[in-house]
Design an enzyme around this catalytic site. Sequence first.
Site, PDB file in Angstrom:
ATOM      1  N   GLU A 138      -6.247   1.640  -4.370  1.00 43.76           N
ATOM      2  CA  GLU A 138      -5.132   0.696  -4.721  1.00 43.76           C
ATOM      3  C   GLU A 138      -5.307   0.109  -5.696  1.00 43.76           C
ATOM      4  OE1 GLU A 138      -5.879  -1.913  -1.718  1.00 43.76           O
ATOM      5  OE2 GLU A 138      -8.058  -3.256  -2.938  1.00 43.76           O
TER       6      GLU A 138
ATOM      7  N   ASN B 189     -17.259  -3.913   3.934  1.00 40.40           N
ATOM      8  CA  ASN B 189     -16.138  -3.603   2.733  1.00 40.40           C
ATOM      9  C   ASN B 189     -16.619  -4.378   1.976  1.00 40.40           C
ATOM     10  OD1 ASN B 189     -15.663  -0.321   3.785  1.00 40.40           O
ATOM     11  ND2 ASN B 189     -14.972  -1.503   5.485  1.00 40.40           N
TER      12      ASN B 189
ATOM     13  N   LYS C 130       0.587  -1.431  -0.100  1.00 42.47           N
ATOM     14  CA  LYS C 130      -0.239  -0.038  -0.258  1.00 42.47           C
ATOM     15  C   LYS C 130       0.870   1.963   0.133  1.00 42.47           C
ATOM     16  CE  LYS C 130      -3.790  -2.809   0.043  1.00 42.47           C
ATOM     17  NZ  LYS C 130      -3.740  -3.369   0.146  1.00 42.47           N
TER      18      LYS C 130
ATOM     19  N   ASN D 233      -5.716  -3.245  -8.080  1.00 39.88           N
ATOM     20  CA  ASN D 233      -5.430  -4.767  -7.904  1.00 39.88           C
ATOM     21  C   ASN D 233      -4.902  -6.027  -9.244  1.00 39.88           C
ATOM     22  OD1 ASN D 233      -6.976  -4.834  -5.364  1.00 39.88           O
ATOM     23  ND2 ASN D 233      -9.203  -4.237  -6.770  1.00 39.88           N
TER      24      ASN D 233
ATOM     25  N   GLU E  98      -5.201   5.505   7.185  1.00 42.19           N
ATOM     26  CA  GLU E  98      -4.809   6.376   5.902  1.00 42.19           C
ATOM     27  C   GLU E  98      -6.926   7.510   6.210  1.00 42.19           C
ATOM     28  OE1 GLU E  98      -4.496   5.400   2.344  1.00 42.19           O
ATOM     29  OE2 GLU E  98      -6.960   5.102   2.313  1.00 42.19           O
TER      30      GLU E  98
ATOM     31  N   PHE F 228     -26.705  -7.522   7.087  1.00 41.07           N
ATOM     32  CA  PHE F 228     -26.629  -7.294   5.832  1.00 41.07           C
ATOM     33  C   PHE F 228     -25.601  -8.706   5.584  1.00 41.07           C
ATOM     34  CE2 PHE F 228     -26.470  -3.103   6.272  1.00 41.07           C
ATOM     35  CZ  PHE F 228     -27.318  -3.133   6.721  1.00 41.07           C
TER      36      PHE F 228
ATOM     37  N   GLU G 213      -8.208   1.191  -8.445  1.00 43.30           N
ATOM     38  CA  GLU G 213     -10.182   1.474  -7.473  1.00 43.30           C
ATOM     39  C   GLU G 213      -9.676   2.872  -6.770  1.00 43.30           C
ATOM     40  OE1 GLU G 213     -10.762  -3.303  -5.642  1.00 43.30           O
ATOM     41  OE2 GLU G 213      -9.974  -1.127  -3.781  1.00 43.30           O
TER      42      GLU G 213
END
Lengths: 688, 545
Positions: A313, A260, A141, A315, A225, A373, A300
């Site tokens: 980021e 997420n 990252k 992928n 961050e 959910f 992304e």
Amino acid sequence: RSPSRSCHVVTTVFPSALFSFLSVQTFDKILIANRGEIACRVMKTCKKMGIKTVAVHSDVDANAVHVKMADEAVCVGPAPTSKSYLNMDAIMNAIRQTGAQAVHPGYGFLSENKEFAKRLAAEGVSFIGPDTHAIQAMGDKIESKLIAKAAKVNTIPGFDGVVKDADEAVRIANEIGYPVMIKASAGGGGKGMRIAWNDEETREGFRFSSQEAASSFGDDRLLIEKFIDNPRHIEIQVLADKHGNALWLNERECSIQRRNQKVVEEAPSTFLDPETRRAMGEQAVSLAKAVNYSSAGTVEFLVDSRKNFYFLEMNTRLQVEHPITECITGLDLVQQMIRIAKGFPLQHTQAEIPINGWAIESRVYAEDPYKSFGLPSIGRLSQYQEPLNLHNVRVDSGIEEGSDISIYYDPMISKLVTYGATRAEALKKMEDALDNYVIRGVTHNIPLLREIIVHPRFISGDISTKFLPEVYPEGFKGHQLTATGRKELLATAASLFVAAQLRAQKFLGDLRLQERRSWELCVELEKGVHMLGVSRSGATYTVEIDGDKLEVSSDWNLASPLLTVTLNGIHRTLQCLSRNAAGEISLQYLGTTFKLRVLSKLAAALSVHMPEKVPEDTSSILRSPMPGTVVAVSVKAGDTVAEGQEICVIEAMKMQNSMTAAKTAKVRSVHCKPGETVGEGDLLVELE
Amino acid sequence: MAMAALAAVRRCRVLLHGAVKSSFRGSPSQPRSYSAGRLSVQERIERKRQAALVGGGQKRIDAQHGRGKLTARERVALLLDPDSFVEYDAFVEHRCSDFGMEADHNKFPGDSVVTGQGRINGRLVYVFSQDFTVFGGSLSGAHAQKICKIMDQAMLVGAPVIGLNDSGGARIQEGVESLAGYADIFLRNVMASGVVPQISLIMGPCAGGAVYSPALTDFTFMVKDTSYLFITGPDVVKSVTNEDVTQEELGGAKTHTAVSGVAHKAFENDIDALLNLREFFNFLPLSNKDPSPVTECHDPSDRLVPGLDTLVPLESTKAYDMLDVIHSIVDERDFFEIMPNYAKNIVVGFARMNGRTVGIVGNQPKVASGCLDINSSVKGARFVRFCDAFNVPIITFVDVPGFLPGTAQEYGGIIRHGAKLLYAFAEATVPKITIITRKAYGGAYDVMSSKHLRGDVNYAWPSAEVAVMGAKGAVQIIFRGKNNQADAEAEYVEKFANPFPAAVRGFVDDIVVPSTTRRRICRDLEVLATKKQTNPWKKHANVPL
């Protein structure tokens, strides 16, 4: 390019693509180092390209679809992923044993593991993905953001370095300013990601995230961050070859998430204008070029309400949601990856990349959407039928009727993709597809998916990553019936009841009966009781509810799990989940399951005399159903177990019997240990 | 349901009661201040008929409802097709003149039972329904005579008998006449056995000698919390054995469906039980002269079941659910399980294949590895004998590691009881289809409808292992004292842990792909529909009781 080409690219129609499949020589044999739907997905393209396929599998997956689909299969270890699908030694052996020339890693598992890519390179086996340098640079990252900055890609303000302990986490968080996001450096997606609004939450987030990072990635480095409030998650698909060429294949809107993790994705996004799209695309391509990227990859971005976008980021693998990009561009990404890995240059220029129509993807999961959910559920798919009878529907799955959804792997059942010339068309198709999707034996999230795609906010494109908690602040409660919906449901249940009653009188060689023409019924739904009149003319029933009349017609096939009815001229597909002699009927209507009870007027009148019973709750106590020996205990006090999860194994008659949790709960106490002999009815485990 | 339905249903309850009340004009409990002789015959008929309709009167009806139970007539109305009930003997009264029983207020037209015939989904059935509101449903001579009458008729015309039991026991005032009545019924139960199906639904108390009538019938069902079956009640138990036991523990539905095996299934309440009984009735032929019934079927007979190909786990020690096999093979996943909570290591029940009723017997690997023990043998045997008596084809799914060892079983007479199941399968002449899904070990292989016991069609799945015993045990005997046990075990597995030893000898007719099992069975049943087989003449056989 006609829209109809796009969606079926992988499955059937796409003559020009088929031609291109045959036109180049790539590899003779590819090993797919993955399982489930993505392994099947990769094999489909391999088959079209005339490439032999090798599956790897764990012992419990010996009968899995991806194993049956492959030309060869090699068992690489026992069920836990660390011993099978992540077992590099075993997979390297499988490659040697089968002589595979290349490896497609799918997503997850070893797909972004530079060590694996290195070992392949050392043995001269092609890795179908980017080279080690790109994996390493983008997998980290910190480094990825430095490279992104250097490549003039917008990055999130205030991001900092690797975190050593909780105190340092708090210091960094305060420097950036709250809220901050904490997550694993090595992890992709939402794994290990926590949001902190104060020092205390930062410490907690640090602890959780580092634990999760260590257990999921074997690498406990973390990243902190600035957290962007209320963002959209939009990503750009890129494709780059080994000759310095790179393309952007438009965006995917992935804002509908829970914890997420993505739930519903679409391409293109309703939010982007051509300028923003181009700006994002160009930045994505410049990032790819900056790391000499080759293969398919995804950049992304977080996009705020003013269309500012920030690099999140990259992928370095094929994404789960790649099919929607395939649908709107007409490209087969797996085919492109294989070509690129072999060293072919890109076939297309940026100008040739279209946006044709609209594609939506729903991730169908074996999980209970009424709990946060979606909490995972497991079980055996006793009945399973994909809605492939519908046009412009693509289902990427790696399971079939009879498959087990186990605790060892991701509970995803399939990716359901629909396509249309317009977004509205694609959404309507998704409604039909979800209604026609038959899944029995495990709890699934179709109720939630079906509600999301018809929600006014979703339809208008007013979404963010907070969509679910904002729309369902009290948690998801299923479809809320409208007055009309209620009548449709009641009328269907009553008609189904009558159809079943009539059929029960049809014996071979027995023609004595005059068929009844009218019924007075009492139907109970959601604690309301309704008196209905039903009269029959052929296969059409006229149902009277509170002065309204509904005409219900159907073929009344009582064996089919699908119940296709016409209600006052409107076609609807419901599903009958169960129906019993006592008049109880479970119907899936607009995605949600409703329990009804249909009784004759007489039975309903007499039911007032029936005593009300308090159901005995035995779900929190697990007793041994037989005398035997405890072979294994899989839980300890304080653990949280999912419904259906194995708690312990009892051996009797040299047979192992798996005892499972009757509900999702915390373990209060464990009363047995391995090697112990237990008698029938002995208390094994207590849940809270 | 009851409470939830209450508000909206109150409307129609009023309607219903209104209908009953308005039709009998005047309460039967009002003082009879006039001589009956002064009324016209027509009026007397009407009065008696109306009196019969309310049994013991509104107060007792309310009390019955208060206990969560329906009245005898309400039960009949729910059980039978609307307007199909034809009542017999509504004018019969008891003949007791002792203890003041001769008084007018102690006479109730029809006495304490409602009898007659009617239809369930159009098919004829004889019914008696004991009326607890009249002398607690106690059995008088007249009561017994009414029951005997419909049983005799049922046998004459060939139709099943359903008894709805709700009776305090013998009419003590009548003494031996009541006992004689029981015996008359018992005799008919025995005579009707194997001639017409007999079903008992216990919907209240059933104690003392009365219990033997349900026990003699083919199926006994109970209503949870409101029905009891015992020889002697808790008070007598306390005085004789000094045991403290509640009515529910001693003879409730849970006891009899899970512990004693006296009852075959229990239902939540009266309505649930009666509606389920209608469903159950549809599986049954009307008599031993009728073929197994065939109903309209929407489930394709050639449907493949892909899930079965991966159902049997690769490790032979791992369990799976035989109900998964059964549900996916039979029509519409519709399986009426008999004794679902008793001896769960064997599964029995009714289902349909291409519309035709079949009896299913399957070992349940999920429970005690599917072994045969005393209880499962008896459960299976009784079911097989019912099917054979009433022309219902039997489909047997075999996964049995053997008979259960141990002193408890040996002392309990597993030899004698295991023989019952063997006897039942051997004796049966109905179509018999057997599928060995996995293990068929030892004597249990022979017992489970093997080829040797006249199985018509015997299949093995590829996962089948037909052998005298498991590999480990076998090797310990064959290679006793030798060192290379592991090799020997592997050799044994290679030789016997597969369907070939049975297939090469013709003991199984074919090794079938599991997903095609439904298709194969449906075809075989068509072929076997004309099967004719008779056993040698005998007065009756001598099953090892």
